[in-house]
Enzyme design. Structure first.
Site, PDB file in Angstrom:
ATOM      1  N   LYS A  82       0.863  -1.185   0.000  1.00  0.00           N
ATOM      2  CA  LYS A  82       0.000   0.000   0.000  1.00  0.00           C
ATOM      3  C   LYS A  82       0.890   1.222   0.000  1.00  0.00           C
ATOM      4  O   LYS A  82       1.833   1.323   0.790  1.00  0.00           O
ATOM      5  CB  LYS A  82      -0.866  -0.015   1.272  1.00  0.00           C
ATOM      6  CG  LYS A  82      -1.807   1.149   1.400  1.00  0.00           C
ATOM      7  CD  LYS A  82      -3.171   0.842   0.806  1.00  0.00           C
ATOM      8  CE  LYS A  82      -3.993   2.075   0.520  1.00  0.00           C
ATOM      9  NZ  LYS A  82      -3.785   2.670  -0.814  1.00  0.00           N
ATOM     10  N   GLN A 103       7.260   3.893   3.698  1.00  0.00           N
ATOM     11  CA  GLN A 103       5.857   3.474   3.778  1.00  0.00           C
ATOM     12  C   GLN A 103       5.684   2.193   4.620  1.00  0.00           C
ATOM     13  O   GLN A 103       4.672   2.007   5.283  1.00  0.00           O
ATOM     14  CB  GLN A 103       5.351   3.232   2.349  1.00  0.00           C
ATOM     15  CG  GLN A 103       3.844   3.246   2.216  1.00  0.00           C
ATOM     16  CD  GLN A 103       3.264   4.651   2.154  1.00  0.00           C
ATOM     17  OE1 GLN A 103       3.769   5.498   1.467  1.00  0.00           O
ATOM     18  NE2 GLN A 103       2.186   4.886   2.886  1.00  0.00           N
ATOM     19  N   LYS A 118       5.237   1.789  -3.259  1.00  0.00           N
ATOM     20  CA  LYS A 118       5.123   3.149  -3.795  1.00  0.00           C
ATOM     21  C   LYS A 118       5.352   3.074  -5.298  1.00  0.00           C
ATOM     22  O   LYS A 118       6.004   2.142  -5.780  1.00  0.00           O
ATOM     23  CB  LYS A 118       6.189   4.056  -3.158  1.00  0.00           C
ATOM     24  CG  LYS A 118       5.903   5.525  -3.288  1.00  0.00           C
ATOM     25  CD  LYS A 118       4.958   6.033  -2.208  1.00  0.00           C
ATOM     26  CE  LYS A 118       4.578   7.479  -2.443  1.00  0.00           C
ATOM     27  NZ  LYS A 118       3.810   8.054  -1.329  1.00  0.00           N
ATOM     28  N   GLY A 157      -2.961   8.237  -4.132  1.00  0.00           N
ATOM     29  CA  GLY A 157      -2.356   9.437  -4.701  1.00  0.00           C
ATOM     30  C   GLY A 157      -1.098   9.857  -3.965  1.00  0.00           C
ATOM     31  O   GLY A 157      -0.762   9.332  -2.904  1.00  0.00           O
ATOM     32  N   ASP A 158      -0.382  10.809  -4.526  1.00  0.00           N
ATOM     33  CA  ASP A 158       0.766  11.480  -3.898  1.00  0.00           C
ATOM     34  C   ASP A 158       0.960  12.742  -4.730  1.00  0.00           C
ATOM     35  O   ASP A 158      -0.004  13.211  -5.362  1.00  0.00           O
ATOM     36  CB  ASP A 158       2.008  10.571  -3.916  1.00  0.00           C
ATOM     37  CG  ASP A 158       3.157  11.112  -3.063  1.00  0.00           C
ATOM     38  OD1 ASP A 158       3.089  10.996  -1.831  1.00  0.00           O
ATOM     39  OD2 ASP A 158       4.116  11.684  -3.624  1.00  0.00           O
ATOM     40  N   THR A 201      -4.646  13.469   5.314  1.00  0.00           N
ATOM     41  CA  THR A 201      -3.223  13.709   5.600  1.00  0.00           C
ATOM     42  C   THR A 201      -3.041  15.054   6.298  1.00  0.00           C
ATOM     43  O   THR A 201      -2.314  15.164   7.303  1.00  0.00           O
ATOM     44  CB  THR A 201      -2.370  13.628   4.320  1.00  0.00           C
ATOM     45  OG1 THR A 201      -2.747  12.455   3.600  1.00  0.00           O
ATOM     46  CG2 THR A 201      -0.898  13.582   4.641  1.00  0.00           C
ATOM     47  N   ASN A 232      -2.647  18.806  -1.709  1.00  0.00           N
ATOM     48  CA  ASN A 232      -3.587  18.060  -0.861  1.00  0.00           C
ATOM     49  C   ASN A 232      -3.248  18.214   0.617  1.00  0.00           C
ATOM     50  O   ASN A 232      -4.106  18.561   1.431  1.00  0.00           O
ATOM     51  CB  ASN A 232      -3.576  16.581  -1.287  1.00  0.00           C
ATOM     52  CG  ASN A 232      -4.404  15.724  -0.359  1.00  0.00           C
ATOM     53  OD1 ASN A 232      -3.883  15.128   0.581  1.00  0.00           O
ATOM     54  ND2 ASN A 232      -5.701  15.699  -0.574  1.00  0.00           N
ATOM     55  N   SER A 370      -6.859   5.666   3.987  1.00  0.00           N
ATOM     56  CA  SER A 370      -6.870   4.753   2.839  1.00  0.00           C
ATOM     57  C   SER A 370      -7.150   3.325   3.318  1.00  0.00           C
ATOM     58  O   SER A 370      -7.888   2.575   2.678  1.00  0.00           O
ATOM     59  CB  SER A 370      -5.529   4.776   2.105  1.00  0.00           C
ATOM     60  OG  SER A 370      -5.474   5.843   1.189  1.00  0.00           O
TER      61      SER A 370
HETATM   62  P1  NDP Z   1       0.241  17.661  -4.217  1.00  0.00           P
HETATM   63  O1  NDP Z   1       0.671  17.339  -5.608  1.00  0.00           O
HETATM   64  O2  NDP Z   1      -1.193  17.792  -3.919  1.00  0.00           O
HETATM   65  O3  NDP Z   1       0.941  19.037  -3.756  1.00  0.00           O
HETATM   66  C1  NDP Z   1       2.345  19.158  -3.791  1.00  0.00           C
HETATM   67  C2  NDP Z   1       2.700  20.579  -3.414  1.00  0.00           C
HETATM   68  O4  NDP Z   1       4.104  20.651  -3.239  1.00  0.00           O
HETATM   69  C3  NDP Z   1       2.354  21.593  -4.481  1.00  0.00           C
HETATM   70  O5  NDP Z   1       2.099  22.823  -3.867  1.00  0.00           O
HETATM   71  C4  NDP Z   1       3.622  21.632  -5.317  1.00  0.00           C
HETATM   72  O6  NDP Z   1       3.743  22.861  -6.003  1.00  0.00           O
HETATM   73  C5  NDP Z   1       4.690  21.486  -4.233  1.00  0.00           C
HETATM   74  N1  NDP Z   1       5.897  20.842  -4.750  1.00  0.00           N
HETATM   75  C6  NDP Z   1       6.014  19.662  -5.390  1.00  0.00           C
HETATM   76  N2  NDP Z   1       7.287  19.431  -5.731  1.00  0.00           N
HETATM   77  C7  NDP Z   1       7.987  20.495  -5.296  1.00  0.00           C
HETATM   78  C8  NDP Z   1       9.360  20.849  -5.341  1.00  0.00           C
HETATM   79  N3  NDP Z   1      10.260  20.070  -5.955  1.00  0.00           N
HETATM   80  N4  NDP Z   1       9.732  22.000  -4.738  1.00  0.00           N
HETATM   81  C9  NDP Z   1       8.832  22.793  -4.126  1.00  0.00           C
HETATM   82  N5  NDP Z   1       7.517  22.530  -4.078  1.00  0.00           N
HETATM   83  C10 NDP Z   1       7.104  21.396  -4.656  1.00  0.00           C
HETATM   84  O7  NDP Z   1       0.960  16.614  -3.256  1.00  0.00           O
HETATM   85  P2  NDP Z   1       0.564  16.186  -1.777  1.00  0.00           P
HETATM   86  O8  NDP Z   1       0.059  17.368  -1.015  1.00  0.00           O
HETATM   87  O9  NDP Z   1      -0.262  14.973  -1.887  1.00  0.00           O
HETATM   88  O10 NDP Z   1       1.985  15.751  -1.206  1.00  0.00           O
HETATM   89  C11 NDP Z   1       2.879  16.663  -0.524  1.00  0.00           C
HETATM   90  C12 NDP Z   1       3.851  15.851   0.303  1.00  0.00           C
HETATM   91  O11 NDP Z   1       3.112  15.090   1.279  1.00  0.00           O
HETATM   92  C13 NDP Z   1       4.696  14.834  -0.463  1.00  0.00           C
HETATM   93  O12 NDP Z   1       5.965  14.706   0.167  1.00  0.00           O
HETATM   94  C14 NDP Z   1       3.924  13.547  -0.273  1.00  0.00           C
HETATM   95  O13 NDP Z   1       4.730  12.408  -0.406  1.00  0.00           O
HETATM   96  C15 NDP Z   1       3.434  13.718   1.158  1.00  0.00           C
HETATM   97  N6  NDP Z   1       2.291  12.903   1.524  1.00  0.00           N
HETATM   98  C16 NDP Z   1       1.092  12.976   0.850  1.00  0.00           C
HETATM   99  C17 NDP Z   1       0.042  12.179   1.243  1.00  0.00           C
HETATM  100  C18 NDP Z   1      -1.311  12.272   0.612  1.00  0.00           C
HETATM  101  O14 NDP Z   1      -2.237  11.625   1.131  1.00  0.00           O
HETATM  102  N7  NDP Z   1      -1.508  13.038  -0.431  1.00  0.00           N
HETATM  103  C19 NDP Z   1       0.180  11.191   2.326  1.00  0.00           C
HETATM  104  C20 NDP Z   1       1.439  11.255   3.015  1.00  0.00           C
HETATM  105  C21 NDP Z   1       2.448  12.068   2.600  1.00  0.00           C
HETATM  106  P3  NDP Z   1       4.683  23.049  -7.323  1.00  0.00           P
HETATM  107  O15 NDP Z   1       4.796  21.736  -8.021  1.00  0.00           O
HETATM  108  O16 NDP Z   1       4.017  24.135  -8.090  1.00  0.00           O
HETATM  109  O17 NDP Z   1       6.018  23.445  -6.791  1.00  0.00           O
END
Ligand code: NDP
Length: 438
Positions: A82, A103, A118, A157-158, A201, A232, A370
């Site tokens: 997962k 994970q 993943k 998702g991620d 999250t 997210n 999830s």
């Molecule tokens: P989203 O795609 O919804 O949002 C990602 C955000 O981070 C955007 O604002 C994006 O903006 C920014 N971002 C992405 N890459 C970069 C980068 N290289 N530098 C700066 N900003 C960046 O992703 P999530 O909110 O789902 O995920 C965010 C983090 O949380 C990740 O590390 C993910 O692994 C973790 N996470 C998410 C979970 C979930 O349920 N969604 C669960 C557990 C952890 P932009 O690309 O414009 O820079």
């Protein structure tokens, strides 16, 4: 560790994640040498299966584009694999392996029966049309479907993969296998999704931070919070912090940050909710929309705050950022994103006795809900929002309790990094030992 580096060259993020866990396990190994003699350590750092595949698709200009797809099925000792799918141009095998490895322990901490995995692709969703995103997702699933299943591997998702992408992926899976089954989580509510999964999250991150703050008689009430990513995790974290009486004053992307001293709330939060999640637009659009300061090329960690929550991506908060935060009076750091703090930044926070919550504990609320979505799918039944939120809160409190108890048991004080690694590891390691050399 030397063997891991040698066997997995050119994968620094994976080395970083493994190094942190192995360091934390020193006192456990001293007390339980059987984890070494039974080969658990050797096996836990080696994925059970890694799949790399071609993802060809046709863009709006009629050109053929080839991306690379990945699914790393890391450990199935306590349940089906997962873990999420990430679509971002920086994705390569090392990133997926670091996330899959983390994970394993995160899923274990939730107390739910889920193994670790993943996946993702180097596809960049920015600037792509609806049609392009759909065609890419369909092509991705045309290969992925043969490796997953509701009792085998259940992706979610991620970064770059939200409700829309899960919809296109699920549609293609269902079409190929001719079965409506819970093979993905983060689905829409009318077709098998769980209420409160989008929020999970971000809300869970706030619940965990609340537990950390409470351990020192503090709360979110009246606190200033800085965050980075506004996807997210970031947007729902802001919603919950506002409910708990705090104020979030920054959002950021890789180009800079916005400073909003009055706090992101009401119609500003409504605007932000869709900015990345729906439109994949840059953070500067928020500054333009509300006439706010845009700080080009700098990180939000220079803004004075009480609580900092990185919510974007790995290694986005450096030692220099950590020093700045501490000298500005920050008392609590919670890793909303996965491995957002560099190893030296983490050590600095621990040295300075800042309340520090590691990602695999802090952001486990997403995968926990999830897991609840999988249960609801199996029962063909749906809980209410309040029921799921209550379970989420209970799980986050439990993760905090387990992590802090494990730290104390091994004489590590308030070190939740080690505590989470130890508590997550022991459950998986014991299951691996019980199942023999597999
Ligand atoms: P989203 O795609 O919804 O949002 C990602 C955000 O981070 C955007 O604002 C994006 O903006 C920014 N971002 C992405 N890459 C970069 C980068 N290289 N530098 C700066 N900003 C960046 O992703 P999530 O909110 O789902 O995920 C965010 C983090 O949380 C990740 O590390 C993910 O692994 C973790 N996470 C998410 C979970 C979930 O349920 N969604 C669960 C557990 C952890 P932009 O690309 O414009 O820079």
């Amino acid at each position: 560790m030397e063997r891991v580096v040698k066997r997995n060259p050119g994968e620094p993020e994976f080395h970083q994640a493994v190094h942190e866990v192995l360091e934390s396990l020193r006192p456990v190994i001293a007390k339980h040498p059987e984890y070494v003699t039974s080969g658990v350590l050797e096996r836990i750092v080696e994925p059970e299966r890694q799949v790399i595949f071609r993802v060809p698709w046709v863009n709006d200009a009629g050109e053929m584009v080839v991306n690379r797809g990945f699914r790393v099925q890391f450990n199935s000792a306590i349940g089906p694999y997962k873990g999420g799918l990430r679509f971002h141009p920086s994705v390569y095998l090392g990133i997926i392996k670091f996330l899959g490895f983390e994970q394993i322990f995160k899923n274990s901490l939730t107390g739910l029966p889920m193994g670790g995995g993943k996946g993702g692709s180097d596809f960049d969703p920015r600037g792509k049309s609806e049609g392009e995103i759909m065609r890419f997702c369909q092509s991705f699933m045309t290969e992925l479907y043969r490796h997953i299943g509701p009792d085998t591997d259940v992706p979610a998702g991620d970064i770059g993969v939200g409700g829309r992408e899960i919809g296109y992926l699920f549609g293609q899976y269902k079409r190929i296998v001719n079965a409506f089954e819970g093979v993905l989580t983060g689905k829409g509510i009318s077709w098998g999704g769980s209420l409160a999964r989008p929020e999970a999250t971000g809300y869970g991150t706030a619940y965990f931070a609340e537990e950390m703050l409470a351990s020192r008689g503090e709360s979110f009430e009246g606190k200033t919070v800085t965050i980075s990513g506004y996807g997210n995790v970031g947007t729902y974290l802001i919603e919950k912090v506002n409910q708990l009486g705090g104020k979030v004053v920054t959002i950021a992307d890789e180009y800079g940050y916005v400073y909003d001293p009055d706090g992101i709330k009401d119609e500003k939060l409504n605007f932000l909710m869709d900015l990345w999640t729906v439109y994949r637009r840059p953070a500067q659009d928020y500054a333009r929309e509300f006439g706010l300061q845009w700080v080009e090329g700098r990180s939000p960690w220079e803004v004075p705050c009480d609580i900092a929550v990185p919510t974007a991506t790995q290694n986005e908060l450096s030692l220099a950022d950590a020093q700045r935060l501490v000298s500005n009076g920050c008392i609590c750091v919670a890793e909303g994103a996965n491995m957002p703090c560099t190893a030296d930044a983490v050590n600095y926070f621990l040295e300075k006795s800042v309340l520090f919550g590691p990602a695999k504990a802090v952001n486990a609320g997403g995968v926990a809900v999830s897991g609840l979505e999988m249960s609801q799918n199996s029962m063909r039944f749906a809980w209410t929002f309040a029921e799921v939120d209550e379970r989420l809160k209970g799980i986050m409190k439990d993760i905090y309790r387990k992590s802090s108890e494990a730290a104390k048991e091994y004489g590590l004080g308030e070190n939740l990094v080690a505590g989470a690694n130890i508590a997550g590891f022991i459950k998986v390691a014991d299951a691996m030992m019980a199942q023999g050399v597999v």
